[in-house]
Design a protein around this motif. Structure first.
Motif, PDB file in Angstrom:
ATOM      1  N   LYS A   1      92.516  61.453  34.126  1.00 53.26           N
ATOM      2  CA  LYS A   1      92.815  60.131  34.676  1.00 53.26           C
ATOM      3  C   LYS A   1      91.532  59.302  34.683  1.00 53.26           C
ATOM      4  CE  LYS A   1      96.653  61.618  37.641  1.00 53.26           C
ATOM      5  NZ  LYS A   1      97.174  61.675  39.030  1.00 53.26           N
ATOM      6  N   ILE A   2      91.724  57.966  34.684  1.00 53.27           N
ATOM      7  CA  ILE A   2      90.584  57.062  34.638  1.00 53.27           C
ATOM      8  C   ILE A   2      90.591  56.163  35.863  1.00 53.27           C
ATOM      9  CG2 ILE A   2      89.278  55.418  33.246  1.00 53.27           C
ATOM     10  CD1 ILE A   2      89.847  58.024  31.760  1.00 53.27           C
TER      11      ILE A   2
ATOM     12  N   ILE B   1      89.057  63.288  36.915  1.00 54.99           N
ATOM     13  CA  ILE B   1      89.131  61.840  37.092  1.00 54.99           C
ATOM     14  C   ILE B   1      87.795  61.248  36.661  1.00 54.99           C
ATOM     15  CG2 ILE B   1      89.433  59.959  38.738  1.00 54.99           C
ATOM     16  CD1 ILE B   1      91.119  61.816  40.440  1.00 54.99           C
ATOM     17  N   LEU B   2      87.821  60.418  35.626  1.00 57.61           N
ATOM     18  CA  LEU B   2      86.602  59.800  35.125  1.00 57.61           C
ATOM     19  C   LEU B   2      86.276  58.564  35.942  1.00 57.61           C
ATOM     20  CD1 LEU B   2      87.019  60.025  31.240  1.00 57.61           C
ATOM     21  CD2 LEU B   2      86.037  61.674  32.828  1.00 57.61           C
ATOM     22  N   CYS B   3      85.067  58.551  36.495  1.00 59.84           N
ATOM     23  CA  CYS B   3      84.607  57.414  37.297  1.00 59.84           C
ATOM     24  C   CYS B   3      83.437  56.769  36.562  1.00 59.84           C
ATOM     25  CB  CYS B   3      84.172  57.865  38.690  1.00 59.84           C
ATOM     26  SG  CYS B   3      85.386  58.894  39.536  1.00 59.84           S
ATOM     27  N   TYR B   4      83.735  56.011  35.516  1.00 57.47           N
ATOM     28  CA  TYR B   4      82.710  55.415  34.679  1.00 57.47           C
ATOM     29  C   TYR B   4      82.524  53.938  35.020  1.00 57.47           C
ATOM     30  CZ  TYR B   4      82.258  59.486  31.587  1.00 57.47           C
ATOM     31  OH  TYR B   4      81.979  60.733  31.085  1.00 57.47           O
ATOM     32  N   ASP B   5      81.426  53.378  34.531  1.00 63.99           N
ATOM     33  CA  ASP B   5      81.138  51.964  34.781  1.00 63.99           C
ATOM     34  C   ASP B   5      82.253  51.092  34.203  1.00 63.99           C
ATOM     35  OD1 ASP B   5      78.860  53.022  35.789  1.00 63.99           O
ATOM     36  OD2 ASP B   5      77.487  52.091  34.354  1.00 63.99           O
ATOM     37  N   SER B   6      82.408  49.908  34.783  1.00 64.76           N
ATOM     38  CA  SER B   6      83.474  49.002  34.335  1.00 64.76           C
ATOM     39  C   SER B   6      83.078  48.156  33.138  1.00 64.76           C
ATOM     40  CB  SER B   6      83.880  48.082  35.490  1.00 64.76           C
ATOM     41  OG  SER B   6      82.766  47.298  35.913  1.00 64.76           O
ATOM     42  N   ASP B   7      81.806  48.224  32.711  1.00 64.13           N
ATOM     43  CA  ASP B   7      81.382  47.417  31.560  1.00 64.13           C
ATOM     44  C   ASP B   7      81.932  47.995  30.266  1.00 64.13           C
ATOM     45  OD1 ASP B   7      79.815  49.652  31.074  1.00 64.13           O
ATOM     46  OD2 ASP B   7      77.931  48.698  31.635  1.00 64.13           O
ATOM     47  N   THR B   8      81.689  47.299  29.155  1.00 57.76           N
ATOM     48  CA  THR B   8      82.237  47.702  27.854  1.00 57.76           C
ATOM     49  C   THR B   8      81.785  49.091  27.452  1.00 57.76           C
ATOM     50  OG1 THR B   8      82.287  45.384  27.158  1.00 57.76           O
ATOM     51  CG2 THR B   8      82.421  47.054  25.428  1.00 57.76           C
ATOM     52  N   ALA B   9      80.494  49.357  27.631  1.00 54.52           N
ATOM     53  CA  ALA B   9      79.953  50.667  27.252  1.00 54.52           C
ATOM     54  C   ALA B   9      80.587  51.784  28.070  1.00 54.52           C
ATOM     55  CB  ALA B   9      78.437  50.684  27.437  1.00 54.52           C
TER      56      ALA B   9
ATOM     57  N   ALA C   1      88.315  67.651  39.367  1.00 59.34           N
ATOM     58  CA  ALA C   1      86.919  67.273  39.217  1.00 59.34           C
ATOM     59  C   ALA C   1      86.783  65.765  39.088  1.00 59.34           C
ATOM     60  CB  ALA C   1      86.310  67.937  37.985  1.00 59.34           C
ATOM     61  N   MET C   2      85.770  65.207  39.731  1.00 57.94           N
ATOM     62  CA  MET C   2      85.395  63.810  39.544  1.00 57.94           C
ATOM     63  C   MET C   2      84.206  63.805  38.578  1.00 57.94           C
ATOM     64  SD  MET C   2      87.343  62.232  41.926  1.00 57.94           S
ATOM     65  CE  MET C   2      86.539  60.726  42.460  1.00 57.94           C
ATOM     66  N   VAL C   3      84.273  62.997  37.546  1.00 54.51           N
ATOM     67  CA  VAL C   3      83.216  62.968  36.528  1.00 54.51           C
ATOM     68  C   VAL C   3      82.579  61.584  36.500  1.00 54.51           C
ATOM     69  CG1 VAL C   3      82.644  63.301  34.106  1.00 54.51           C
ATOM     70  CG2 VAL C   3      84.464  64.667  35.148  1.00 54.51           C
ATOM     71  N   VAL C   4      81.262  61.519  36.736  1.00 61.07           N
ATOM     72  CA  VAL C   4      80.532  60.252  36.704  1.00 61.07           C
ATOM     73  C   VAL C   4      79.454  60.319  35.622  1.00 61.07           C
ATOM     74  CG1 VAL C   4      80.965  59.753  39.126  1.00 61.07           C
ATOM     75  CG2 VAL C   4      78.924  61.043  38.498  1.00 61.07           C
TER      76      VAL C   4
ATOM     77  N   PHE D   1      87.380  52.945  47.904  1.00 61.17           N
ATOM     78  CA  PHE D   1      87.139  53.822  46.756  1.00 61.17           C
ATOM     79  C   PHE D   1      88.249  54.871  46.661  1.00 61.17           C
ATOM     80  CE2 PHE D   1      85.214  57.378  44.480  1.00 61.17           C
ATOM     81  CZ  PHE D   1      84.622  56.729  43.402  1.00 61.17           C
ATOM     82  N   HIS D   2      88.654  55.415  47.803  1.00 64.70           N
ATOM     83  CA  HIS D   2      89.706  56.426  47.811  1.00 64.70           C
ATOM     84  C   HIS D   2      91.021  55.852  47.278  1.00 64.70           C
ATOM     85  CE1 HIS D   2      91.778  60.075  48.951  1.00 64.70           C
ATOM     86  NE2 HIS D   2      92.687  59.360  49.601  1.00 64.70           N
ATOM     87  N   THR D   3      91.281  54.593  47.590  1.00 63.12           N
ATOM     88  CA  THR D   3      92.489  53.930  47.073  1.00 63.12           C
ATOM     89  C   THR D   3      92.446  53.876  45.550  1.00 63.12           C
ATOM     90  OG1 THR D   3      92.710  52.576  49.070  1.00 63.12           O
ATOM     91  CG2 THR D   3      93.840  51.804  47.086  1.00 63.12           C
ATOM     92  N   GLN D   4      91.264  53.564  45.013  1.00 64.43           N
ATOM     93  CA  GLN D   4      91.106  53.523  43.553  1.00 64.43           C
ATOM     94  C   GLN D   4      91.316  54.906  42.940  1.00 64.43           C
ATOM     95  OE1 GLN D   4      91.336  50.169  43.587  1.00 64.43           O
ATOM     96  NE2 GLN D   4      90.061  50.178  41.750  1.00 64.43           N
ATOM     97  N   VAL D   5      90.823  55.932  43.625  1.00 63.54           N
ATOM     98  CA  VAL D   5      91.001  57.306  43.140  1.00 63.54           C
ATOM     99  C   VAL D   5      92.483  57.662  43.114  1.00 63.54           C
ATOM    100  CG1 VAL D   5      90.570  59.748  43.644  1.00 63.54           C
ATOM    101  CG2 VAL D   5      88.718  58.081  43.888  1.00 63.54           C
ATOM    102  N   THR D   6      93.195  57.317  44.188  1.00 61.47           N
ATOM    103  CA  THR D   6      94.626  57.604  44.278  1.00 61.47           C
ATOM    104  C   THR D   6      95.400  56.898  43.171  1.00 61.47           C
ATOM    105  OG1 THR D   6      94.426  57.820  46.686  1.00 61.47           O
ATOM    106  CG2 THR D   6      96.651  57.528  45.786  1.00 61.47           C
ATOM    107  N   ASN D   7      94.942  55.701  42.796  1.00 60.45           N
ATOM    108  CA  ASN D   7      95.639  54.898  41.788  1.00 60.45           C
ATOM    109  C   ASN D   7      95.043  55.044  40.390  1.00 60.45           C
ATOM    110  OD1 ASN D   7      97.372  53.860  43.780  1.00 60.45           O
ATOM    111  ND2 ASN D   7      95.943  52.211  44.283  1.00 60.45           N
ATOM    112  N   ALA D   8      94.230  56.054  40.211  1.00 58.09           N
ATOM    113  CA  ALA D   8      93.622  56.262  38.881  1.00 58.09           C
ATOM    114  C   ALA D   8      94.705  56.368  37.809  1.00 58.09           C
ATOM    115  CB  ALA D   8      92.765  57.523  38.893  1.00 58.09           C
ATOM    116  N   LEU D   9      94.460  55.758  36.659  1.00 58.65           N
ATOM    117  CA  LEU D   9      95.464  55.699  35.599  1.00 58.65           C
ATOM    118  C   LEU D   9      95.489  56.981  34.775  1.00 58.65           C
ATOM    119  CD1 LEU D   9      94.958  52.098  34.109  1.00 58.65           C
ATOM    120  CD2 LEU D   9      96.745  52.875  35.685  1.00 58.65           C
TER     121      LEU D   9
END
Length: 598
Positions: A331-332, A303-311, A259-262, A353-361
């Motif tokens: 994964k994040i 895989i959590l796809c959240y904003d890059s800001d602090t919040a 699952a991708m979670v936004v 974007f797919h590259t980022q998904v593949t490299n999710a931490l």
């Protein structure tokens, strides 16, 4: 009214394992033959809610609720019988055919959903009218295609205060409209007006595709206006149990086990539009344990796809622990600073974007990158570890909890045992989501051995063999029972058995209308009893019942002796002697011979 054949209802129950169904709603722990959980129908610290895999029923020894898989879904979801059957039929891929209910026959739950279906169509049509041009242009400028807008029935709520009220008030009464959450009542004159005005409307559905609420983005320039406004909690909308888009994405998610979670509606729509059909978003609330349990039904990894800001990153930490507590591999996604999934996709494209998904931490690596322990002071480490241990304590599985604690110890270069000792402090468990399981039944409170025998006879009548039941129909009578409630229970059980002596024990309560008696019978079905010595127990209980009746009669005679004239004493004493003689011969009356010719 819609009618479903009984054999179809039975097929649906047989095709939905109660442990799996209830387990998708509640964390349960197996102890003995049954599964145990904290009851969802009343507040409790110790788990008294029991589910039987063999009997396919549940019962709470705390508040008394009980039933089969359909009853549970009805009570938990607050829906009608037919709606629960439809839901379980869909889960088991069983086709149903029945007539549409009329508005008069339909439940309030169904009417509330109909109100939302009507509102979705009204708002969607408005988006493509001149009044909705600004909203439509905004969506197109944000990169959504017209097809996506139509597929997800996005809409627009215009400015007039009573736009939707006027559309729906002729068909639905004011109280029902208020329950829908789409309207607000004026404190001055009690009139209804629209909750959503000048907003882009995002319809919200539950995982079965029922319309339950809305999210609305303002089109006003007023900074005092909330950017997003969501439907309030209603009888059909529990934000803690709704994930936006799951009704459409659950099957791709189930297939991929991922699952991708936004965080938001627009992030969801962008990902979905770009081919990520296994995505979900929150629905106006932080990610909860209920969301995690819901997601676990369809995926093993998130895989959590959240904003890059602090919040956004702070929310990723919280959600990561919530998902991990449900044993979802987490994964994040790492998005460049200043971006969110929506903007990154549009700027950099699908491949980036797919590259980022593949490299999710993996979650632990993300925590290392997020906290950077090597740069922390001792106090910062201590405070952070304390907060992380609070998150870990919500894990239901003690083994999983300890594994995470050990990983945290490695992450912050702390002795594992020190951290485990801190984790296991008694005070710490006050916040755990896994309740203590206490399966020991409370001792029954009976006035005398006769009442105890009555209870045991009822147990045998429900759970016993067909021979025992036939003996119960012949030898038991409400006249011989003394306890008022147990007399009532006996009458109800005997009525069911007279109709079908071979009925399965777990189906007996289903045929009883009295709620207290029904609950009591579910308790009896769930209790353990001696299956090997049924005949002996039945005979001994009959003897005890007879002996108690004779003792009670003897005591009445003794009381009379104290107040009657002397000339009547001889007759009373003779009656006492006869009573004592009868007690001696009880064994001759009740023995295995009572089962002959049954």
């Amino acid at each position: 009214m819609a009618k479903i054949p009984e054999h179809t209802v039975e097929q649906i129950k047989d095709s939905n394992d109660i442990v799996e169904v209830i387990g998708s709603y509640l964390p349960m722990k197996k102890k003995g033959a049954n599964y145990w959980a904290r009851c969802p129908f009343h507040n409790e610290k110790t788990a008294s809610f029991s589910v039987s895999a063999s009997k396919q029923i549940y019962h709470c020894f705390g508040c008394g609720v009980g039933g089969n898989v359909i009853n549970f879904v009805m009570e938990y979801e607050k829906i009608s019988f037919i709606e629960a059957v439809k839901q379980l039929a869909e889960r088991a891929n069983i086709q149903l055919e029945f007539e549409q209910m009329s508005p008069q026959e339909q439940s309030d739950t169904g009417k509330l959903r109909d109100i939302h279906v009507q509102a979705i169509d009204i708002f969607h049509a408005e988006l493509f009218k001149p009044s909705g041009k600004k909203a439509l242009d905004y969506l197109l400028e944000r990169g959504l295609s017209e097809q996506t807008i139509k597929d997800f029935k996005l809409g627009y709520s215009p400015e007039p205060w009573e736009f939707l009220v006027k559309k729906l008030s002729a068909r639905y009464d004011a109280n029902l409209l208020m329950q829908s959450g789409l309207f607000v009542r004026s404190e001055k004159d009690g009139r209804l007006f629209d909750r959503f005005r000048e907003r882009i409307m995002f319809p919200v559905y539950d995982d079965r595709g029922n319309a339950v609420g809305f999210g609305g983005r303002t089109m006003k320039d007023d900074k005092k206006e909330a950017k997003y406004l969501n439907s309030p909690e209603t009888p059909i909308y529990n934000k803690r149990k709704i994930l936006y888009g799951l009704n459409i994405t659950k099957e791709p998610m189930r297939k991929e086990k991922k699952a991708m979670v936004v965080e938001g509606y627009m992030d969801f729509l962008q990902l979905y539009q770009h081919g990520y059909t296994n995505v979900v978003a929150g629905s106006g609330t932080a990610f909860t344990g209920d969301h995690g349990r819901l997601l676990r039904r369809f995926a093993d990894e998130a895989i959590l796809c959240y904003d890059s800001d602090t919040a956004g990153q702070k929310a990723a930490v919280k959600t990561g622990f919530t998902l991990s507590s449900q044993k979802l591999e987490c994964k994040i996604l790492q998005i460049p600073e200043g971006e969110d999934p929506d903007s990154f996709l549009q700027k950099e494209g699908v491949q980036a974007f797919h590259t980022q998904v593949t490299n999710a931490l993996p979650f632990m690596e993300f925590l290392r990158a997020h906290y950077q322990p090597s740069k922390m002071s001792a106090k910062q480490k201590s405070d952070t570890i304390t907060s992380l241990l609070d998150e870990i304590r919500a894990f239901a599985d003690p083994v999983y909890r300890e594994m995470f604690a050990r990983e945290i110890a490695k992450l912050f270069s702390v002795e594992e045992q020190t951290l485990l000792n801190q984790l296991n402090k008694q005070k710490a468990y006050q916040t755990t989501s896994e309740p203590e399981v206490s399966t020991q039944e409370k001792p029954k409170q009976f006035k005398n051995q006769g009442e105890a025998a009555e209870y045991l006879l009822l147990q045998l009548l429900v759970n016993g063999s067909n021979l025992i039941r036939k003996a119960g129909l012949r030898f038991l009578s409400v006249k011989t029972f003394k306890h008022p409630f147990l007399k009532k229970v006996l009458a109800e059980i005997q009525a069911v058995l007279k109709n079908n002596v071979y009925i399965n024990s777990e189906k007996i309560p289903e045929n009883i209308s009295d709620k207290k008696v029904k609950s009591f019978c579910y308790q009896i079905v769930m209790e353990q009893y001696d299956e090997e010595n049924q005949k002996a127990l039945f005979v001994d209980s009959l003897k005890q019942l007879e002996l108690q009746m004779l003792k009670d009669d003897y005591n009445i005679l003794t009381e009379k002796l104290r107040s009657v004239p002397s000339e009547e004493m001889v007759d009373i004493m003779k009656a006492q002697m006869k009573n004592m003689h009868a007690r001696k011969h009880v064994n001759k009356i009740y023995n295995d011979s009572i089962f002959e010719d049954l």
